[in-house]
Design an enzyme around this catalytic site. Structure first.
Site, PDB file in Angstrom:
ATOM      1  N   ASP A  14      40.488  38.382  39.146  1.00 20.84           N
ATOM      2  CA  ASP A  14      41.424  39.474  38.823  1.00 20.84           C
ATOM      3  C   ASP A  14      42.894  39.083  38.799  1.00 20.84           C
ATOM      4  O   ASP A  14      43.767  39.909  39.104  1.00 20.84           O
ATOM      5  CB  ASP A  14      41.235  40.651  39.792  1.00 20.84           C
ATOM      6  N   LYS A 107      33.725  41.838  34.690  1.00 21.75           N
ATOM      7  CA  LYS A 107      33.094  42.757  35.641  1.00 21.75           C
ATOM      8  C   LYS A 107      33.762  44.121  35.535  1.00 21.75           C
ATOM      9  O   LYS A 107      34.877  44.238  35.031  1.00 21.75           O
ATOM     10  CB  LYS A 107      33.186  42.219  37.065  1.00 21.75           C
ATOM     11  N   VAL A 135      42.804  38.171  43.740  1.00 25.85           N
ATOM     12  CA  VAL A 135      43.082  39.447  44.407  1.00 25.85           C
ATOM     13  C   VAL A 135      41.904  40.395  44.200  1.00 25.85           C
ATOM     14  O   VAL A 135      41.092  40.189  43.316  1.00 25.85           O
ATOM     15  CB  VAL A 135      44.376  40.095  43.851  1.00 25.85           C
ATOM     16  N   CYS A 140      37.746  43.087  45.849  1.00 25.02           N
ATOM     17  CA  CYS A 140      37.014  42.172  44.972  1.00 25.02           C
ATOM     18  C   CYS A 140      36.721  40.828  45.623  1.00 25.02           C
ATOM     19  O   CYS A 140      35.637  40.269  45.432  1.00 25.02           O
ATOM     20  CB  CYS A 140      37.761  42.004  43.663  1.00 25.02           C
TER      21      CYS A 140
END
Length: 196
Positions: A14, A107, A135, A140
């Protein structure tokens, strides 16, 4: 020495504009500070032949594939966070996917394993060691790490200063939880020393 790393995959989670840059409703406050360390982790991984797996969110413009608690961000005139194809869904400056070498997983939930083919890909490709950067630590990162442990990956590492949360306290508490289930938690410097 390169043989030592052949079964290792680096999951970069991310590191996208909407999670890092100021002004986004999904900005992780500690995210901007770790960008240089994430860049360095990726450089080290590539130098040693570690596969870089980019784990990103890319959502439907109407938010039909996001968690219920986030759907309100997609019900206005503004574009919601990390909508596929938007600037917000792109990796932050300094991070780039090398199409010929790297791998990308999209995702729509916290864990990189949930609803994706990541586990199948890693297993059939012979990857048993995971290194994680990105992050956000309590969501996550943590969910991906706990899923990896439950899926019996024998060697899971979280680079503590290449991961971040909204506050240092939240980050530290979650790192401790992961350490308590057997996850390695070195700093970037400590991890880079393993390459020496």
């Amino acid at each position: 020495m390169a043989e030592r790393w052949t079964n290792t995959a680096l999951l970069v989670i991310d590191m996208q504009n909407d999670f890092i840059e100021e002004g986004s409703v999904t900005q992780v406050k500690g995210g901007k500070a770790i960008v240089p360390n994430v860049i360095r982790v990726v450089e080290l991984a590539r130098q040693r032949g570690v596969l870089v797996v980019w784990v990103v969110r890319e959502h439907d413009p109407q938010g039909r594939d996001v968690e219920i608690f986030r759907r309100h961000h997609y019900r206005s005139e503004k574009v919601g966070p990390v909508v596929k194809g938007t600037l917000g869904s792109k990796l932050v400056d300094g991070l780039n996917i090398r199409e010929e070498e790297d791998y990308k997983i999209v995702k729509t939930r916290f864990s990189a394993f949930f609803g994706t083919h990541l586990h199948s890909f890693l297993q059939t490709s012979g990857f048993t060691k995971l290194v994680i950067a990105g992050v956000q630590t309590p969501n996550c990162i943590r969910q991906t790490v706990f899923d990896a442990v439950e899926l019996d990956y024998p060697d899971v590492t979280v680079i503590v200063d290449a991961t971040a949360a909204a506050t240092p306290e939240i980050h530290t508490a979650n790192i401790l939880d992961m350490r308590n289930i057997g996850v390695k938690t070195p700093t970037l410097h400590e991890w880079s020393e393993e390459f020496a």
